[in-house]
Design a protein around this motif. Structure first.
Motif, PDB file in Angstrom:
ATOM      1  N   ASP A 104       0.935  -1.210   0.016  1.00 41.12           N
ATOM      2  CA  ASP A 104       0.003  -0.067   0.064  1.00 41.12           C
ATOM      3  C   ASP A 104       0.854   1.178  -0.071  1.00 41.12           C
ATOM      4  OD1 ASP A 104      -2.604  -1.160   0.082  1.00 41.12           O
ATOM      5  OD2 ASP A 104      -2.336  -1.235   2.282  1.00 41.12           O
ATOM      6  N   VAL A 105       0.695   2.133  -0.929  1.00 38.29           N
ATOM      7  CA  VAL A 105       1.540   3.273  -1.085  1.00 38.29           C
ATOM      8  C   VAL A 105       0.789   4.432  -0.588  1.00 38.29           C
ATOM      9  CG1 VAL A 105       3.111   4.486  -2.591  1.00 38.29           C
ATOM     10  CG2 VAL A 105       3.142   2.189  -2.911  1.00 38.29           C
ATOM     11  N   HIS A 106       1.279   5.051   0.415  1.00 38.66           N
ATOM     12  CA  HIS A 106       0.382   6.276   0.934  1.00 38.66           C
ATOM     13  C   HIS A 106       1.327   7.534   0.366  1.00 38.66           C
ATOM     14  CE1 HIS A 106      -1.983   4.130   3.676  1.00 38.66           C
ATOM     15  NE2 HIS A 106      -1.331   3.087   3.571  1.00 38.66           N
ATOM     16  N   CYS A 107       0.811   8.073  -0.931  1.00 38.87           N
ATOM     17  CA  CYS A 107       1.709   9.056  -1.596  1.00 38.87           C
ATOM     18  C   CYS A 107       1.645  10.338  -0.293  1.00 38.87           C
ATOM     19  CB  CYS A 107       0.775   9.620  -2.554  1.00 38.87           C
ATOM     20  SG  CYS A 107       0.877   8.255  -4.108  1.00 38.87           S
ATOM     21  N   ALA A 108       0.628  10.963   0.147  1.00 36.07           N
ATOM     22  CA  ALA A 108       0.805  12.256   0.856  1.00 36.07           C
ATOM     23  C   ALA A 108       1.496  11.900   2.005  1.00 36.07           C
ATOM     24  CB  ALA A 108      -0.754  12.686   1.398  1.00 36.07           C
ATOM     25  N   ASP A 109       1.535  10.740   2.881  1.00 37.74           N
ATOM     26  CA  ASP A 109       2.292  10.530   3.989  1.00 37.74           C
ATOM     27  C   ASP A 109       3.737   9.895   3.648  1.00 37.74           C
ATOM     28  OD1 ASP A 109      -0.093  10.886   5.460  1.00 37.74           O
ATOM     29  OD2 ASP A 109      -0.526   8.965   5.555  1.00 37.74           O
ATOM     30  N   LYS A 110       4.130   9.812   2.269  1.00 36.43           N
ATOM     31  CA  LYS A 110       5.403   9.027   1.903  1.00 36.43           C
ATOM     32  C   LYS A 110       5.670   7.955   2.758  1.00 36.43           C
ATOM     33  CE  LYS A 110       7.401  13.428   0.094  1.00 36.43           C
ATOM     34  NZ  LYS A 110       8.701  13.965   0.011  1.00 36.43           N
ATOM     35  N   VAL A 111       4.711   7.138   2.845  1.00 37.49           N
ATOM     36  CA  VAL A 111       4.715   5.597   3.435  1.00 37.49           C
ATOM     37  C   VAL A 111       4.484   4.704   2.263  1.00 37.49           C
ATOM     38  CG1 VAL A 111       4.048   4.569   5.242  1.00 37.49           C
ATOM     39  CG2 VAL A 111       4.279   6.579   5.673  1.00 37.49           C
ATOM     40  N   VAL A 112       5.351   3.641   2.432  1.00 34.24           N
ATOM     41  CA  VAL A 112       4.933   2.462   1.731  1.00 34.24           C
ATOM     42  C   VAL A 112       4.921   1.223   2.783  1.00 34.24           C
ATOM     43  CG1 VAL A 112       6.117   0.644   0.248  1.00 34.24           C
ATOM     44  CG2 VAL A 112       6.278   3.050  -0.235  1.00 34.24           C
ATOM     45  N   ARG A 113       3.683   0.632   2.651  1.00 32.34           N
ATOM     46  CA  ARG A 113       3.198  -0.503   3.887  1.00 32.34           C
ATOM     47  C   ARG A 113       3.162  -1.864   3.031  1.00 32.34           C
ATOM     48  NH1 ARG A 113      -0.498  -3.470   5.757  1.00 32.34           N
ATOM     49  NH2 ARG A 113      -0.895  -3.699   7.895  1.00 32.34           N
ATOM     50  N   ILE A 114       3.899  -2.562   3.722  1.00 28.05           N
ATOM     51  CA  ILE A 114       4.075  -4.220   3.339  1.00 28.05           C
ATOM     52  C   ILE A 114       2.607  -4.769   3.944  1.00 28.05           C
ATOM     53  CG2 ILE A 114       5.074  -6.300   3.527  1.00 28.05           C
ATOM     54  CD1 ILE A 114       7.843  -4.627   3.843  1.00 28.05           C
ATOM     55  N   ASP A 115       1.816  -5.093   2.875  1.00 23.53           N
ATOM     56  CA  ASP A 115       0.517  -5.469   3.289  1.00 23.53           C
ATOM     57  C   ASP A 115       0.597  -6.993   3.610  1.00 23.53           C
ATOM     58  OD1 ASP A 115      -1.862  -4.618   3.773  1.00 23.53           O
ATOM     59  OD2 ASP A 115      -2.624  -5.006   1.843  1.00 23.53           O
ATOM     60  N   GLU A 116       1.274  -7.673   2.399  1.00 18.78           N
ATOM     61  CA  GLU A 116       1.555  -9.232   2.667  1.00 18.78           C
ATOM     62  C   GLU A 116       2.801  -9.581   1.928  1.00 18.78           C
ATOM     63  OE1 GLU A 116      -0.797 -12.005   0.366  1.00 18.78           O
ATOM     64  OE2 GLU A 116      -2.235 -10.348   0.564  1.00 18.78           O
ATOM     65  N   ALA A 117       3.516 -10.559   2.151  1.00 21.02           N
ATOM     66  CA  ALA A 117       4.728 -10.999   1.284  1.00 21.02           C
ATOM     67  C   ALA A 117       5.054 -12.251   1.446  1.00 21.02           C
ATOM     68  CB  ALA A 117       6.152 -10.138   2.055  1.00 21.02           C
ATOM     69  N   TRP A 118       5.626 -13.089   0.312  1.00 16.70           N
ATOM     70  CA  TRP A 118       5.990 -14.107   0.462  1.00 16.70           C
ATOM     71  C   TRP A 118       7.375 -14.507  -0.423  1.00 16.70           C
ATOM     72  CZ3 TRP A 118       2.228 -11.788  -1.874  1.00 16.70           C
ATOM     73  CH2 TRP A 118       2.202 -11.931  -3.508  1.00 16.70           C
ATOM     74  N   LEU A 119       8.261 -15.654  -0.121  1.00 20.46           N
ATOM     75  CA  LEU A 119       9.446 -15.945  -0.386  1.00 20.46           C
ATOM     76  C   LEU A 119       9.045 -17.141  -1.651  1.00 20.46           C
ATOM     77  CD1 LEU A 119      11.853 -15.971   2.382  1.00 20.46           C
ATOM     78  CD2 LEU A 119      11.720 -14.177   0.477  1.00 20.46           C
ATOM     79  N   THR A 120       9.636 -17.109  -2.874  1.00 23.90           N
ATOM     80  CA  THR A 120       9.511 -18.132  -3.903  1.00 23.90           C
ATOM     81  C   THR A 120      11.154 -18.066  -4.603  1.00 23.90           C
ATOM     82  OG1 THR A 120       8.847 -16.482  -5.551  1.00 23.90           O
ATOM     83  CG2 THR A 120       7.116 -17.854  -4.471  1.00 23.90           C
ATOM     84  N   SER A 121      11.435 -18.886  -5.357  1.00 23.38           N
ATOM     85  CA  SER A 121      12.741 -19.277  -5.833  1.00 23.38           C
ATOM     86  C   SER A 121      12.457 -19.753  -7.273  1.00 23.38           C
ATOM     87  CB  SER A 121      13.646 -20.007  -5.266  1.00 23.38           C
ATOM     88  OG  SER A 121      13.359 -21.210  -5.001  1.00 23.38           O
ATOM     89  N   ASP A 122      13.510 -19.573  -8.095  1.00 23.74           N
ATOM     90  CA  ASP A 122      13.546 -20.507  -9.297  1.00 23.74           C
ATOM     91  C   ASP A 122      14.055 -22.000  -9.187  1.00 23.74           C
ATOM     92  OD1 ASP A 122      15.972 -19.887  -9.258  1.00 23.74           O
ATOM     93  OD2 ASP A 122      16.247 -18.778 -11.031  1.00 23.74           O
ATOM     94  N   PHE A 123      14.267 -21.954  -7.838  1.00 28.69           N
ATOM     95  CA  PHE A 123      15.108 -23.577  -7.880  1.00 28.69           C
ATOM     96  C   PHE A 123      14.153 -24.548  -6.709  1.00 28.69           C
ATOM     97  CE2 PHE A 123      16.842 -20.598  -5.093  1.00 28.69           C
ATOM     98  CZ  PHE A 123      16.824 -21.093  -3.617  1.00 28.69           C
ATOM     99  N   SER A 124      12.922 -24.242  -6.420  1.00 25.35           N
ATOM    100  CA  SER A 124      12.055 -24.882  -5.408  1.00 25.35           C
ATOM    101  C   SER A 124      10.723 -24.431  -5.608  1.00 25.35           C
ATOM    102  CB  SER A 124      12.648 -24.673  -4.024  1.00 25.35           C
ATOM    103  OG  SER A 124      11.573 -25.266  -3.184  1.00 25.35           O
TER     104      SER A 124
END
Length: 122
Positions: free
Chosen positions: A67-87
Motif C-alpha cells: 500500500d503506497v500512501h503518497c501524501a504520508d510518504k509511506v510504503v506499507r507491506i500488506d503481505e509478502a512471500w518468498l519463492t525461488s526459481d530452484f524450488s
C-alpha cells in the motif's frame, strides 16, 4: 536516462496488450514492479513488487503486496512471500508488527523509492 525513466518508457511502449509487465526498480536487493498490479486507492495505490537476489542454487524472490500512501510518504507491506526459481516451496511472511511493515520514503533501498516515485509523482 535513469532506470526509472527507462522503465516508464518501456511500459508505455508495451501498452496494455501484455498481461504482466515488470519494470526494473534497482535497489539492493534489486526490485521489479508489476505494472498491471497497480490499483488506485483513495490514499494512494496498491501494487505488487518483487525483490530478488542471487542464491547458490539460483534466484530467490520476495514478492510483496504494498500500500503506497503518497501524501504520508509511506510504503506499507500488506503481505509478502518468498519463492525461488530452484524450488516450488512458497514461504509466507511472518506476522510482523505494524511498525515493521512501514517503510518511510526516502529509504536506503532504491527499489522502494523508485516504486513511490513511479506511482506518486505527477
Amino acid at each position: 536516462m535513469n532506470l526509472l525513466t527507462a522503465g516508464i518508457i518501456s511500459a508505455l511502449i508495451a501498452g496494455p496488450a501484455f498481461a504482466q509487465e515488470w519494470i526494473y526498480l534497482g535497489g539492493h536487493p534489486e526490485g521489479e514492479l508489476e505494472t498491471s498490479s497497480i490499483i488506485p486507492r483513495r490514499h494512494g495505490y496498491n501494487l505488487q513488487i518483487r525483490l530478488f537476489g542471487d542464491h547458490p542454487e539460483g534466484t530467490l524472490y520476495m514478492n510483496q503486496i504494498l500500500d503506497v500512501h503518497c501524501a504520508d510518504k509511506v510504503v506499507r507491506i500488506d503481505e509478502a512471500w518468498l519463492t525461488s526459481d530452484f524450488s516450488s516451496r512458497i514461504a509466507e511472511m511472518p506476522d510482523l508488527p505494524e511498525k515493521d511493515r512501514q517503510i518511510y520514503i526516502p529509504t536506503p533501498n532504491q527499489a522502494y523509492n523508485n516504486t513511490f516515485d513511479f506511482v506518486c509523482s505527477p
